[in-house]
Each structure stands twice: as structure tokens, then as C-alpha cells.
Scaffold this motif. Structure first.
Motif, PDB file in Angstrom:
ATOM      1  N   LEU A  40       0.836  -1.206   0.000  1.00 51.73           N
ATOM      2  CA  LEU A  40       0.000   0.000   0.000  1.00 51.73           C
ATOM      3  C   LEU A  40       0.872   1.257   0.000  1.00 51.73           C
ATOM      4  O   LEU A  40       0.638   2.193  -0.776  1.00 51.73           O
ATOM      5  N   PHE A  41       1.883   1.277   0.866  1.00 48.97           N
ATOM      6  CA  PHE A  41       2.750   2.446   0.924  1.00 48.97           C
ATOM      7  C   PHE A  41       3.680   2.522  -0.290  1.00 48.97           C
ATOM      8  O   PHE A  41       4.015   3.621  -0.749  1.00 48.97           O
ATOM      9  N   GLY A  42       4.075   1.365  -0.800  1.00 43.52           N
ATOM     10  CA  GLY A  42       4.883   1.370  -2.013  1.00 43.52           C
ATOM     11  C   GLY A  42       4.119   1.932  -3.201  1.00 43.52           C
ATOM     12  O   GLY A  42       4.662   2.707  -3.992  1.00 43.52           O
ATOM     13  N   GLY A  43       2.836   1.557  -3.313  1.00 41.38           N
ATOM     14  CA  GLY A  43       2.006   2.117  -4.378  1.00 41.38           C
ATOM     15  C   GLY A  43       1.817   3.610  -4.222  1.00 41.38           C
ATOM     16  O   GLY A  43       1.856   4.362  -5.209  1.00 41.38           O
ATOM     17  N   ALA A  44       1.619   4.070  -2.980  1.00 48.64           N
ATOM     18  CA  ALA A  44       1.465   5.506  -2.736  1.00 48.64           C
ATOM     19  C   ALA A  44       2.739   6.259  -3.100  1.00 48.64           C
ATOM     20  O   ALA A  44       2.686   7.346  -3.698  1.00 48.64           O
ATOM     21  N   ALA A  45       3.883   5.686  -2.760  1.00 51.22           N
ATOM     22  CA  ALA A  45       5.156   6.337  -3.102  1.00 51.22           C
ATOM     23  C   ALA A  45       5.357   6.384  -4.614  1.00 51.22           C
ATOM     24  O   ALA A  45       5.831   7.403  -5.162  1.00 51.22           O
ATOM     25  N   TYR A  46       4.993   5.312  -5.304  1.00 46.87           N
ATOM     26  CA  TYR A  46       5.145   5.289  -6.771  1.00 46.87           C
ATOM     27  C   TYR A  46       4.290   6.364  -7.422  1.00 46.87           C
ATOM     28  O   TYR A  46       4.752   7.114  -8.297  1.00 46.87           O
ATOM     29  N   VAL A  47       3.028   6.452  -7.001  1.00 49.01           N
ATOM     30  CA  VAL A  47       2.131   7.469  -7.560  1.00 49.01           C
ATOM     31  C   VAL A  47       2.713   8.864  -7.322  1.00 49.01           C
ATOM     32  O   VAL A  47       2.711   9.719  -8.217  1.00 49.01           O
TER      33      VAL A  47
END
Length: 339
Positions: A240-247
Motif C-alpha cells: 500500500l505504501f509502495g504504491g502511494a510512493a510510486y504514484v
């Protein structure tokens, strides 16, 4: 949400006081009030996007930070809304289904039942209404803060010059020290020009980190026991946090935001996500931990020292201390205790 509350126990609260019948009854007037409040929160969002012009800032013609080329977004707004809403909702739905059908199957008598007038409502519906409802309330809070900042500050995006093509200072820069406020955009795409003045702060970053924090805290509270493996829940939270960082990082690489816009967006989204999860939805106060769960799952053990050193007097008169042995006992997981 505010329409009704739920607790883990059937006929009595953890404190031992009998619950009143009103705690089991869902009042439709309060449910309608919840939807009315959500609608009132959404109205300013519509007004911002349709009727409010952003603050018109000037620029220096030699400002290289706003002369990047226009590029399409790697993660579009529509894609972000679909994925950012769909993933948390699916995780909440899967969590509540798993709890109801697996963990709580032997403890049905410990949970209260709900009624709407003369009709019973399963606790699963009540939980989904509460947690998904609170999630959407936080989404509205987050977006309202984003729009207030965007339209009040009116910071230009890194591709502002490429999109606007201002009549002054675009082709030639004869006076780099002059702050240009009198200009017109020669572009015919008014929507892109409008968006090019809404850089601070990043709505993509704020929404992504809001969803990541709310969902991670929700999962941490509701999945109070290991889920097949102790690594599964941390992996989901990391993703979840990895996806947020990517975005968030794509907003910089796509020249949609300055790095400071993304940083502030991530901080604001995180703050709102933590606040809504802990103090509005109160996910840890609504853990609903039944008493029939296993007490030593995954072989959790602890080392206890039952006695201190034991002395005895041998025949030669010298004191000899007998070393104490550790006794292995089963550890009761604190998460399985009642709140």
C-alpha cells in the motif's frame, strides 16, 4: 458511521453493564443524516472544480522550474480514483468477510444483533457501513484540504509555460528581474491552462497516502491475529505504501508537480489518514476481539523464571547456590484479551 455503533459482545458490554435496546436498533433518521453530511461535504468540492478560478500568480521569465514540457500522466486522475477507492474497499470487504466466516464462526453468541424496525441486520452489513463510510468521509476531508490549497495559492505547475504560452516572457526574456503579472495565455485549451495553475499541493500524493494510512491502520486493528503467516499483513501494508510512493514520484517525473508539492501532499494525506483512522473511525476501539480464539497461535512461547536462586546448606557448611532453570510456558497473545 454516526448512525450507529457496534461492540464485540452480545448481551453485555465489556464493563458488565447490560446494553439498552437502543444500542441494537439502527435509526434510519441518523443514517439519512450521515448521507446528508457527506453530501454537504461534497458540495464545496463541486463548487471549487466548476466555478472557482485559481489564484492568478505572476512569474519570472527566466524561471526554469516552470519551463518543463507537458507530458501525459503516468497515473491519470481517473485511474487513481478507481484504484485508490477500489483497493481499500475490497480489502475492507475481504477482511470483514474473513472475520465473519472464519474467526467468529464459533463465537456467534458473543456478538450483538441489529435491527431496523422489525427487520434484523447482519453485523457484517453494519461493519461495512461504518468502516467504508468513515473511509469516504476521510476522502472528502482530504480532497477539501487539497482544493483549498490549490485554489488559494495558485502555484504554477512545472509545465506551465509550455501549456500557457504567455504573451509576455515566453519567446524572449529581456527583463529576467521583472515579475510579470500582466499576460494572457495564447493556448486555446482552457482546461489545461486552468489545471496548470493548481500545482500546490499534490492531490495524487495526498490521496494515495491517505488511502495507504487509513487502510493499513484498519487492517492492523481488525486483523488482530496472524493471517496464515505473520508476514502476510506487513507485506500488504508495505505494498500500500509502495504504491502511494510510486504514484507520488510519478508526479515529479511527469512534470506535474514540484518536489515540494509532492512532499507536502504526502505529509497532509498521511496526517489526515492517521487522524481519521484513529480518532474518527476509531479502528482500534472497534477491534471486536472474541474470547474463543486460540491462545498460542504459531507456537508463541515465553521464558518464565518461577523462582529466584535457591540456597541450601551442604554438610561442609559452605553455601551453594543452585541455578534456576527456565520453564517454557504457552504465551497468551495479548491481542486475544478483551478490551
Amino acid at each position: 458511521m454516526t448512525g450507529f455503533e457496534f461492540h464485540a459482545w452480545g448481551n453485555r458490554l465489556p464493563g458488565g453493564n447490560a446494553m439498552s435496546d437502543s444500542n441494537n436498533t439502527i435509526r434510519m433518521s441518523r443514517v439519512l443524516c450521515d448521507f446528508l453530511v457527506l453530501t454537504l461535504i461534497a458540495i464545496p468540492l463541486y463548487i471549487f472544480h466548476e466555478f472557482v478560478p485559481p489564484y492568478r500568480r505572476g512569474f519570472y521569465c527566466d524561471d526554469e522550474s516552470i519551463r518543463y514540457p507537458f507530458r501525459k500522466s503516468t497515473v491519470s486522475r481517473q485511474m487513481l480514483i478507481v484504484i485508490g477507492l477500489l483497493i481499500p474497499i475490497l480489502l475492507i470487504l475481504a477482511t470483514e468477510l474473513f472475520r465473519t466466516l472464519a474467526w467468529e464462526k464459533k463465537c456467534e453468541q458473543e456478538f450483538k444483533t441489529y435491527q431496523v424496525r422489525n427487520h434484523s441486520v447482519h453485523r457484517l452489513i453494519v461493519r461495512l457501513y461504518c468502516f467504508i463510510g468513515y473511509f469516504f468521509v476521510g476522502v472528502c476531508f482530504n480532497q477539501l484540504m487539497v482544493d483549498i490549497a490549490k485554489y488559494t495559492i495558485g502555484r504554477q505547475r512545472p509545465h506551465f509555460m509550455d501549456v500557457c504560452k504567455p504573451s509576455v516572457g515566453y519567446d524572449t526574456c529581456t527583463a529576467p528581474d521583472v515579475y510579470i503579472t500582466e499576460f494572457t495565455c495564447r493556448s486555446n485549451d482552457t482546461k489545461l491552462v486552468h489545471e496548470a495553475q493548481l500545482s500546490f499541493y499534490s492531490g495524487h500524493s495526498a490521496f494515495s497516502f491517505y488511502a495507504a494510512w487509513f487502510t493499513s491502520l484498519y487492517l492492523q486493528a481488525r486483523l488482530f491475529r496472524p493471517l496464515f503467516s505473520r508476514l502476510l499483513l506487513p507485506v500488504i501494508q508495505f505494498l500500500l505504501f509502495g504504491g502511494a510512493a510510486y504514484v507520488s514520484l510519478t508526479r515529479v517525473s511527469d512534470y506535474k508537480h514540484h518536489w515540494s508539492d509532492v512532499l507536502v501532499g504526502a505529509l497532509m494525506g498521511s496526517a489526515i489518514g492517521i487522524f481519521v483512522a484513529l480518532f474518527v473511525a476509531e479502528v482500534f476501539k472497534r477491534r471486536e476481539i472474541p474470547s474463543c480464539g486460540p491462545t498460542n497461535e504459531f507456537g508463541l512461547i515465553r521464558m518464565d523464571r518461577p523462582d529466584n536462586g535457591i540456597s541450601h546448606q551442604p554438610s561442609n557448611g559452605a553455601n551453594t547456590v543452585v541455578s534456576t532453570q527456565h520453564v517454557i510456558v504457552s504465551e497468551v497473545d495479548p491481542a486475544n484479551q478483551r478490551l
